[in-house]
Write a protein that holds these residues in place. Sequence first.
Motif, PDB file in Angstrom:
ATOM      1  N   ARG A  63       0.864  -1.188   0.000  1.00 14.55           N
ATOM      2  CA  ARG A  63       0.000   0.000   0.000  1.00 14.55           C
ATOM      3  C   ARG A  63       0.901   1.239   0.000  1.00 14.55           C
ATOM      4  O   ARG A  63       1.286   1.755   1.036  1.00 14.55           O
ATOM      5  N   TRP A  64       1.244   1.665  -1.220  1.00 16.51           N
ATOM      6  CA  TRP A  64       2.162   2.792  -1.393  1.00 16.51           C
ATOM      7  C   TRP A  64       1.534   4.080  -0.876  1.00 16.51           C
ATOM      8  O   TRP A  64       0.328   4.251  -0.904  1.00 16.51           O
ATOM      9  N   SER A  65       2.388   4.989  -0.424  1.00 18.53           N
ATOM     10  CA  SER A  65       1.976   6.305   0.075  1.00 18.53           C
ATOM     11  C   SER A  65       1.036   6.197   1.273  1.00 18.53           C
ATOM     12  O   SER A  65       0.171   7.059   1.473  1.00 18.53           O
ATOM     13  N   THR A  66       1.225   5.140   2.068  1.00 15.27           N
ATOM     14  CA  THR A  66       0.464   4.996   3.316  1.00 15.27           C
ATOM     15  C   THR A  66       1.446   4.645   4.431  1.00 15.27           C
ATOM     16  O   THR A  66       2.617   4.339   4.181  1.00 15.27           O
ATOM     17  N   GLU A  67       0.927   4.626   5.658  1.00 12.26           N
ATOM     18  CA  GLU A  67       1.761   4.260   6.802  1.00 12.26           C
ATOM     19  C   GLU A  67       2.067   2.763   6.835  1.00 12.26           C
ATOM     20  O   GLU A  67       2.808   2.295   7.699  1.00 12.26           O
ATOM     21  N   HIS A  68       1.541   2.007   5.853  1.00 11.17           N
ATOM     22  CA  HIS A  68       1.744   0.555   5.805  1.00 11.17           C
ATOM     23  C   HIS A  68       2.827   0.129   4.818  1.00 11.17           C
ATOM     24  O   HIS A  68       3.108  -1.072   4.700  1.00 11.17           O
ATOM     25  N   ALA A  69       3.427   1.058   4.089  1.00 11.10           N
ATOM     26  CA  ALA A  69       4.338   0.695   2.998  1.00 11.10           C
ATOM     27  C   ALA A  69       5.537  -0.123   3.483  1.00 11.10           C
ATOM     28  O   ALA A  69       5.898  -1.131   2.858  1.00 11.10           O
ATOM     29  N   LEU A  70       6.162   0.278   4.583  1.00 14.92           N
ATOM     30  CA  LEU A  70       7.320  -0.475   5.091  1.00 14.92           C
ATOM     31  C   LEU A  70       6.897  -1.869   5.547  1.00 14.92           C
ATOM     32  O   LEU A  70       7.503  -2.872   5.162  1.00 14.92           O
ATOM     33  N   GLU A  71       5.855  -1.926   6.352  1.00  9.25           N
ATOM     34  CA  GLU A  71       5.340  -3.203   6.880  1.00  9.25           C
ATOM     35  C   GLU A  71       4.953  -4.146   5.733  1.00  9.25           C
ATOM     36  O   GLU A  71       5.279  -5.338   5.753  1.00  9.25           O
ATOM     37  N   ASP A  72       4.275  -3.620   4.712  1.00  7.09           N
ATOM     38  CA  ASP A  72       3.870  -4.437   3.574  1.00  7.09           C
ATOM     39  C   ASP A  72       5.083  -4.935   2.790  1.00  7.09           C
ATOM     40  O   ASP A  72       5.096  -6.074   2.307  1.00  7.09           O
ATOM     41  N   THR A  73       6.092  -4.092   2.639  1.00  4.22           N
ATOM     42  CA  THR A  73       7.295  -4.496   1.907  1.00  4.22           C
ATOM     43  C   THR A  73       8.031  -5.595   2.651  1.00  4.22           C
ATOM     44  O   THR A  73       8.484  -6.574   2.040  1.00  4.22           O
TER      45      THR A  73
END
Length: 197
Positions: A148-158
């Motif tokens: 989920r790019w450009s969200t606070e979840h980008a690092l966690e998702d990666t």
Amino acid sequence: MVKEPRPGRVKSRLGRDIGMVAAAWWFRHQVKRLLRAVEDPRWQVVLAVSPDNAGFQSRVWPSHLARVPQGQGDLGDRMGRLLRGMPPGPVCIIGADIPGVSRRHIAKAFASLGPNDAVLGPAHDGGYWLVGLKRSRGISTALFQDVRWSTEHALEDTVATLRGARIGLLDTLRDVDTVSDLRSAAPHSACARRRGR
């Protein structure tokens, strides 16, 4: 990764706060500062440009640096293509809108790829300013899927797409997307200039 600094085409969220021309001007000068801060004989700096044709013809970016196209797709598609397309060996990709990045950070990222398969530089907003891979084995097609790019979840998702990989984490830095980020990042930029003198 750099975009051609055209008003309305780069840093549009920042542009909504300070105006599109001012945001493009900031980005252009930020990238020039960043390149001076990270060029080093220990690694090769390559500009991943967008849009592809305009980026290759641009006179904005230093002519002595190699350029490659980012190509089409979302951020994950483009970063995955870059990571797969570079010559053999470790590769780190950084964003161009992080005033605090220095040679020390880049050196630390490559050093982290000694014991680790991947390295990430977290950003304050839940994203990240650097991703690097050792590339000693093939890169999974699942890398960057469903992030989920450009969200606070980008690092966690990666991190979730790097299943089974040993991951090193770097210092948390601030990227600039809004005028609030710009104000928060200003002291870091000034400190970096003073230390470099």
